[in-house]
Design an enzyme around this catalytic site. Structure first.
Site, PDB file in Angstrom:
ATOM      1  N   MET A   1     -19.983  14.449   0.720  1.00 18.04           N
ATOM      2  CA  MET A   1     -19.079  14.810   1.822  1.00 18.04           C
ATOM      3  C   MET A   1     -19.392  13.925   3.033  1.00 18.04           C
ATOM      4  O   MET A   1     -19.055  14.280   4.165  1.00 18.04           O
ATOM      5  CB  MET A   1     -19.212  16.291   2.160  1.00 18.04           C
ATOM      6  CG  MET A   1     -18.828  17.190   0.982  1.00 18.04           C
ATOM      7  SD  MET A   1     -18.245  18.817   1.467  1.00 18.04           S
ATOM      8  CE  MET A   1     -19.696  19.453   2.265  1.00 18.04           C
TER       9      MET A   1
ATOM     10  N   HIS B   1     -28.796  11.511   0.065  1.00 17.08           N
ATOM     11  CA  HIS B   1     -27.650  10.894  -0.620  1.00 17.08           C
ATOM     12  C   HIS B   1     -28.019   9.494  -1.122  1.00 17.08           C
ATOM     13  O   HIS B   1     -27.665   9.098  -2.226  1.00 17.08           O
ATOM     14  CB  HIS B   1     -26.466  10.731   0.334  1.00 17.08           C
ATOM     15  CG  HIS B   1     -25.934  12.005   0.900  1.00 17.08           C
ATOM     16  ND1 HIS B   1     -26.093  12.359   2.213  1.00 17.08           N
ATOM     17  CD2 HIS B   1     -25.233  13.006   0.315  1.00 17.08           C
ATOM     18  CE1 HIS B   1     -25.498  13.519   2.432  1.00 17.08           C
ATOM     19  NE2 HIS B   1     -24.975  13.945   1.296  1.00 17.08           N
TER      20      HIS B   1
ATOM     21  N   LEU C   1     -33.839  17.335   3.603  1.00 15.33           N
ATOM     22  CA  LEU C   1     -32.765  16.632   4.304  1.00 15.33           C
ATOM     23  C   LEU C   1     -31.430  17.308   3.991  1.00 15.33           C
ATOM     24  O   LEU C   1     -31.164  17.680   2.845  1.00 15.33           O
ATOM     25  CB  LEU C   1     -32.702  15.167   3.877  1.00 15.33           C
ATOM     26  CG  LEU C   1     -33.908  14.297   4.212  1.00 15.33           C
ATOM     27  CD1 LEU C   1     -33.547  12.816   4.070  1.00 15.33           C
ATOM     28  CD2 LEU C   1     -34.440  14.556   5.613  1.00 15.33           C
ATOM     29  N   SER C   2     -30.640  17.474   5.033  1.00 16.23           N
ATOM     30  CA  SER C   2     -29.319  18.081   4.892  1.00 16.23           C
ATOM     31  C   SER C   2     -28.458  17.565   6.030  1.00 16.23           C
ATOM     32  O   SER C   2     -28.958  17.389   7.152  1.00 16.23           O
ATOM     33  CB  SER C   2     -29.447  19.611   5.005  1.00 16.23           C
ATOM     34  OG  SER C   2     -28.190  20.178   5.311  1.00 16.23           O
ATOM     35  N   SER C   3     -27.187  17.345   5.742  1.00 19.77           N
ATOM     36  CA  SER C   3     -26.283  16.898   6.822  1.00 19.77           C
ATOM     37  C   SER C   3     -26.230  17.954   7.920  1.00 19.77           C
ATOM     38  O   SER C   3     -25.995  17.641   9.081  1.00 19.77           O
ATOM     39  CB  SER C   3     -24.882  16.647   6.268  1.00 19.77           C
ATOM     40  OG  SER C   3     -24.963  15.738   5.190  1.00 19.77           O
ATOM     41  N   ARG C   4     -26.458  19.222   7.559  1.00 23.75           N
ATOM     42  CA  ARG C   4     -26.381  20.303   8.545  1.00 23.75           C
ATOM     43  C   ARG C   4     -27.605  20.338   9.459  1.00 23.75           C
ATOM     44  O   ARG C   4     -27.574  21.024  10.487  1.00 23.75           O
ATOM     45  CB  ARG C   4     -26.194  21.650   7.845  1.00 23.75           C
ATOM     46  CG  ARG C   4     -24.826  21.777   7.196  1.00 23.75           C
ATOM     47  CD  ARG C   4     -24.503  23.188   6.737  1.00 23.75           C
ATOM     48  NE  ARG C   4     -23.106  23.325   6.390  1.00 23.75           N
ATOM     49  CZ  ARG C   4     -22.598  23.241   5.160  1.00 23.75           C
ATOM     50  NH1 ARG C   4     -23.403  23.019   4.136  1.00 23.75           N
ATOM     51  NH2 ARG C   4     -21.299  23.371   4.946  1.00 23.75           N
TER      52      ARG C   4
HETATM   53  O1  PAF Z   1     -22.754  18.483  -2.549  1.00 26.40           O
HETATM   54  C1  PAF Z   1     -21.752  18.112  -1.917  1.00 26.40           C
HETATM   55  O2  PAF Z   1     -21.818  17.296  -0.994  1.00 26.40           O
HETATM   56  C2  PAF Z   1     -20.382  18.692  -2.281  1.00 26.40           C
HETATM   57  O3  PAF Z   1     -20.481  20.011  -2.650  1.00 26.40           O
HETATM   58  C3  PAF Z   1     -19.664  17.861  -3.353  1.00 26.40           C
HETATM   59  C4  PAF Z   1     -20.411  17.863  -4.670  1.00 26.40           C
HETATM   60  C5  PAF Z   1     -19.479  16.430  -2.862  1.00 26.40           C
HETATM   61  C6  PAF Z   1     -18.270  18.452  -3.607  1.00 26.40           C
HETATM   62  O4  PAF Z   1     -17.493  18.458  -2.452  1.00 26.40           O
END
Ligand code: PAF
Length: 287
Positions: free
Chosen positions: A36, A43, A190-193
């Site tokens: 996302m 990521h 780590l998390s975008s949030r």
């Molecule tokens: O993990 C995520 O970032 C989301 O849930 C995904 C797998 C991209 C689906 O929108």
């Protein structure tokens, strides 16, 4: 690291197909990292594994509205396409698919992919409808990209179990790879949030990973009763009055059902609110 050029970005399903057809025709192994956006090292570790293991790497960047509840953070979820493309540049990504909402959900869209069982616990209970949004968009992305392999993070452990279940049940020809959670030095996953957290909240958020480490330590020291483990984890949370615990659980890794006695590998799960920010974390522990 292959290049530092920005990866090509396409916005439509048709363009994805046009780009990938020749690669598929040449027998290239296509790897896919659905995201996302708001990309961080977690990521990038998926992209790195994909680039290492596959001939072609495709990344999607799409903040999927259907996996957010009505009172969740869809509107404020960080969106940073330019920065994301720069972060991807060193990895020689072959294609970024960054569709608009209308491309994925055109007017008249009426289909959902629903997995039962493993979606009904934990995150599924706290975020009704969340996994229906995830499985629907992931199924669509798999059909659009048609990857040989897709990469997910262990951080969203239940999501990875749900996606595997969907792939198995629908006979989707894609291999699911789950890569380790990437953490800050002090343990915060780590998390975008995490971007929502103030410095004080970031400090308080350490209770999630600390409670998991405590569970791991107890299991490795021979504790088998999950009731005792969960009670000790809860005490750590009680020392953080500004953190609101959502759930703590010790579960069997495939079914996600809670276990009473640790007799084999387990996954310890937790979710909590730190201010307005909901965080999740987990740890696999082998006794
Ligand atoms: O993990 C995520 O970032 C989301 O849930 C995904 C797998 C991209 C689906 O929108």
């Amino acid at each position: 690291m292959a290049s530092s050029d920005l990866p090509p970005v396409v916005r439509t399903v048709q363009e994805v197909r046009r780009h990938l057809e020749p690669l598929r025709a040449e027998g290239e192994r296509i790897g896919f990292v659905p995201t996302m956006g708001a990309l961080h090292q977690g990521h990038l570790s998926l992209v790195e594994a994909c680039a290492r293991e596959c001939d072609a790497t495709v990344v999607s960047i799409f903040v999927n509205p259907t996996q957010f509840g009505p009172h969740e953070d869809y509107d404020k979820y960080p969106r940073s396409l330019e920065k994301d493309l720069e972060a991807l540049a060193p990895w020689g990504v072959d294609l970024v698919f960054a569709p608009a909402v209308e491309e994925m959900y055109p007017p008249g869209f009426q289909t959902q992919v629903l997995v039962s069982g493993v979606t009904e616990l934990w995150e599924g209970r706290s975020r009704p409808g969340h996994f229906a949004g995830v499985t629907t968009v992931v199924a669509k992305l798999f059909h659009i990209v048609q990857p040989h392999v897709a990469y997910f993070g262990h951080k969203d452990y239940q999501q990875s179990v749900v996606v595997r279940q969907m792939v198995r049940d629908l006979n989707l020809p894609v291999e699911i790879r789950v890569c380790p959670t990437v953490r800050e030095e002090d343990g915060l996953a780590l998390s975008s949030r995490n971007a929502y957290l103030s410095p004080e909240q970031r400090q308080q958020a350490l209770v999630l990973s600390r409670s998991l480490r405590l569970a791991e330590q107890m299991i490795q020291q021979g504790q088998r009763r999950t009731e005792t483990i969960l009670a000790e984890m809860k005490k750590l949370y009680d020392q953080q009055p500004d953190v609101r615990l959502d759930y703590l659980a010790v579960v069997e890794p495939d079914s996600l059902l809670p276990v009473e006695e640790v007799a084999g590998p387990v996954v310890v799960l937790t979710a909590a609110w730190v201010g307005q920010t909901r965080l999740i974390d987990n740890l696999r522990v082998e006794p």
